[in-house]
Design a protein around this motif. Structure first.
Motif, PDB file in Angstrom:
ATOM      1  N   VAL A  58       0.829  -1.211   0.000  1.00 45.69           N
ATOM      2  CA  VAL A  58       0.000   0.000   0.000  1.00 45.69           C
ATOM      3  C   VAL A  58       0.866   1.265   0.000  1.00 45.69           C
ATOM      4  CG1 VAL A  58      -1.954  -1.146   1.111  1.00 45.69           C
ATOM      5  CG2 VAL A  58      -0.229  -0.014   2.528  1.00 45.69           C
ATOM      6  N   ALA A  68      -5.078   4.996  -2.840  1.00 47.16           N
ATOM      7  CA  ALA A  68      -6.027   4.201  -3.625  1.00 47.16           C
ATOM      8  C   ALA A  68      -5.891   2.716  -3.302  1.00 47.16           C
ATOM      9  CB  ALA A  68      -5.802   4.446  -5.114  1.00 47.16           C
ATOM     10  N   ALA A  69      -4.649   2.251  -3.150  1.00 45.61           N
ATOM     11  CA  ALA A  69      -4.420   0.835  -2.840  1.00 45.61           C
ATOM     12  C   ALA A  69      -4.945   0.489  -1.453  1.00 45.61           C
ATOM     13  CB  ALA A  69      -2.928   0.515  -2.940  1.00 45.61           C
ATOM     14  N   ARG A  71      -7.298   2.156   0.185  1.00 47.95           N
ATOM     15  CA  ARG A  71      -8.756   2.287   0.147  1.00 47.95           C
ATOM     16  C   ARG A  71      -9.388   1.030  -0.439  1.00 47.95           C
ATOM     17  NH1 ARG A  71      -8.953   6.433  -3.054  1.00 47.95           N
ATOM     18  NH2 ARG A  71      -8.357   7.864  -1.406  1.00 47.95           N
ATOM     19  N   GLN A  72      -8.771   0.493  -1.490  1.00 48.60           N
ATOM     20  CA  GLN A  72      -9.311  -0.703  -2.141  1.00 48.60           C
ATOM     21  C   GLN A  72      -9.329  -1.894  -1.193  1.00 48.60           C
ATOM     22  OE1 GLN A  72      -7.093  -1.916  -5.624  1.00 48.60           O
ATOM     23  NE2 GLN A  72      -8.842  -2.981  -6.499  1.00 48.60           N
ATOM     24  N   ARG A  73      -8.282  -2.030  -0.413  1.00 48.72           N
ATOM     25  CA  ARG A  73      -8.210  -3.135   0.546  1.00 48.72           C
ATOM     26  C   ARG A  73      -9.195  -2.956   1.688  1.00 48.72           C
ATOM     27  NH1 ARG A  73      -3.013  -6.109   1.254  1.00 48.72           N
ATOM     28  NH2 ARG A  73      -1.897  -5.985  -0.723  1.00 48.72           N
ATOM     29  N   ALA A  76     -13.196  -2.920   0.915  1.00 44.21           N
ATOM     30  CA  ALA A  76     -13.728  -4.204   0.447  1.00 44.21           C
ATOM     31  C   ALA A  76     -13.868  -5.197   1.599  1.00 44.21           C
ATOM     32  CB  ALA A  76     -12.803  -4.778  -0.628  1.00 44.21           C
ATOM     33  N   LYS A  81     -11.308  -2.389   7.464  1.00 45.35           N
ATOM     34  CA  LYS A  81     -11.734  -1.007   7.676  1.00 45.35           C
ATOM     35  C   LYS A  81     -11.731  -0.691   9.166  1.00 45.35           C
ATOM     36  CE  LYS A  81     -15.559   2.139   6.535  1.00 45.35           C
ATOM     37  NZ  LYS A  81     -16.066   2.513   7.864  1.00 45.35           N
TER      38      LYS A  81
END
Length: 202
Positions: A58, A68-69, A71-73, A76, A81
């Motif tokens: 990340v 962005a990396a 956030r994607q992890r 999802a 989170k």
């Protein structure tokens, strides 16, 4: 007395506009989102813990966080989170508290803009009053669509992840209804400025 007012509201409620109006009166405004961004910026205090948990995947080659990396992890996976929030929220809390201690209050009060004040009860320890910006949900959706060019479904998804209007109103000491134009909003903030100035006097 020293008075800190927690400013909160849902997406599209006008938090930034209200914060700017308070600031125009010389009132210090601390922004929890900006503090969170600084914590994850280059050399930010949160980066070592993020790297320890999520690894180099990340981070960019420059050493900066690849937002962005991450956030994607995170978005999802509800567990990840929650892990990120449990890492960041104490740092944000401490940073706001430190800023409060080093901020002069020429009018006797300051404002802390905290979007998640309803969702995270611990942050309420940082303020003595809570000001909630209230907007009817149809108007809220329309404003976000105009500002961000998002679909109805996208706005609904964001709003579903936030506290409800009723939950925000339940914690409010003061409510600013933002259903009118900018002039009406400014007038309401100006009145609150006078009220908070008087309230903070010994």
């Amino acid at each position: 007395m020293t008075l800190w007012v927690g400013l909160t509201g849902g997406i599209g409620s006008g938090k930034s506009t209200v914060a700017a109006r308070f600031a125009s009166h010389g009132v210090p405004v601390l922004d929890a989102d900006a503090i969170a961004h600084n914590l994850t910026a280059a050399n930010g205090a949160a980066l070592p813990a993020i790297r320890a948990h999520w690894g180099d995947a990340v981070f960019a080659a420059t050493g900066q966080l690849n937002r962005a990396a991450l956030r994607q992890r995170v978005f999802a996976d509800a567990t990840q989170k929650q892990q990120l929030e449990s890492l960041l929220h104490p740092l944000i809390f401490d940073a706001i508290q430190a800023a409060q201690q080093h901020t002069a209050l020429p009018h006797g009060y300051g404002v802390v803009e905290i979007p998640l004040l309803t969702e995270i009860p611990r942050f309420r320890q940082l303020v003595q009053r809570i000001l909630v910006l209230d907007v009817a949900e149809p108007l809220q959706i329309e404003r976000v669509k105009q500002r961000s060019q998002l679909s109805d479904a996208a706005v609904a998804t964001i709003m579903a992840q936030q506290a409800s209007r009723q939950q925000r109103l339940a914690i409010a000491d003061d409510v600013l209804t933002n259903h009118g134009d900018l002039s009406a909003l400014h007038t309401a903030v100006d009145q609150l400025h006078q009220y908070y100035t008087a309230l903070s006097q010994p």
